[in-house]
Design an enzyme around this catalytic site. Structure first.
Site, short mmCIF file in Angstrom:
data_model
loop_
_atom_site.label_atom_id
_atom_site.label_comp_id
_atom_site.label_asym_id
_atom_site.label_seq_id
_atom_site.Cartn_x
_atom_site.Cartn_y
_atom_site.Cartn_z
N ARG A 52 0.83 -1.21 0.00
CA ARG A 52 0.00 0.00 0.00
C ARG A 52 0.86 1.25 0.00
O ARG A 52 0.54 2.22 -0.69
CB ARG A 52 -0.95 0.02 1.20
CG ARG A 52 -2.06 -1.02 1.10
CD ARG A 52 -2.93 -1.03 2.33
NE ARG A 52 -2.10 -1.32 3.49
CZ ARG A 52 -2.34 -0.85 4.71
NH1 ARG A 52 -3.35 -0.05 4.95
NH2 ARG A 52 -1.54 -1.17 5.71
N ASN B 60 -6.42 -2.46 2.58
CA ASN B 60 -6.39 -3.91 2.77
C ASN B 60 -7.81 -4.42 2.91
O ASN B 60 -8.61 -3.85 3.66
CB ASN B 60 -5.61 -4.29 4.04
CG ASN B 60 -4.11 -4.24 3.84
OD1 ASN B 60 -3.61 -4.27 2.73
ND2 ASN B 60 -3.39 -4.17 4.94
#
Length: 98
Positions: free
Chosen positions: A24, A42
């Site tokens: 990320r 997520n």
């Protein structure tokens, strides 16, 4: 305005070993370099959802980085990417990790 300059919203679901490996953060860095707004989140099933808004050409560049060979230095291992294109919703400036 060309097709590549039209503002769009890209939603991409990235599969593979993409949680707990800095993925990320890496997506956020690439998106900011491209001048895109959005988020990388997520999901409970192990995927990462990437939402990016901005010019179509730059969103396409990010999509190529997510799943293609252009993702040099990309952490983890991507096994697939599913994409959806839609009209922009006006994401706030910046790119966040969730």
């Amino acid at each position: 305005m060309t097709d590549d300059e039209e503002n769009v919203r890209l939603t991409a679901w990235v599969r593979g070993r993409v949680q707990g490996v800095g993925f990320r953060w890496w997506v956020r860095s690439r998106a900011l370099e491209l001048g895109l707004a959005g988020s990388a989140t997520n999901l409970s099933d192990g995927r990462v959802e990437v939402v990016a808004e901005g010019p179509r050409g730059r969103c396409r560049d990010l999509l190529d980085l997510l799943g293609g060979d252009g993702g040099a230095g990309r952490p983890g291992k991507v096994t697939g990417v599913t994409e959806r294109w839609s009209d922009p919703r006006g994401e706030a400036a910046g790119f966040v990790e969730r």
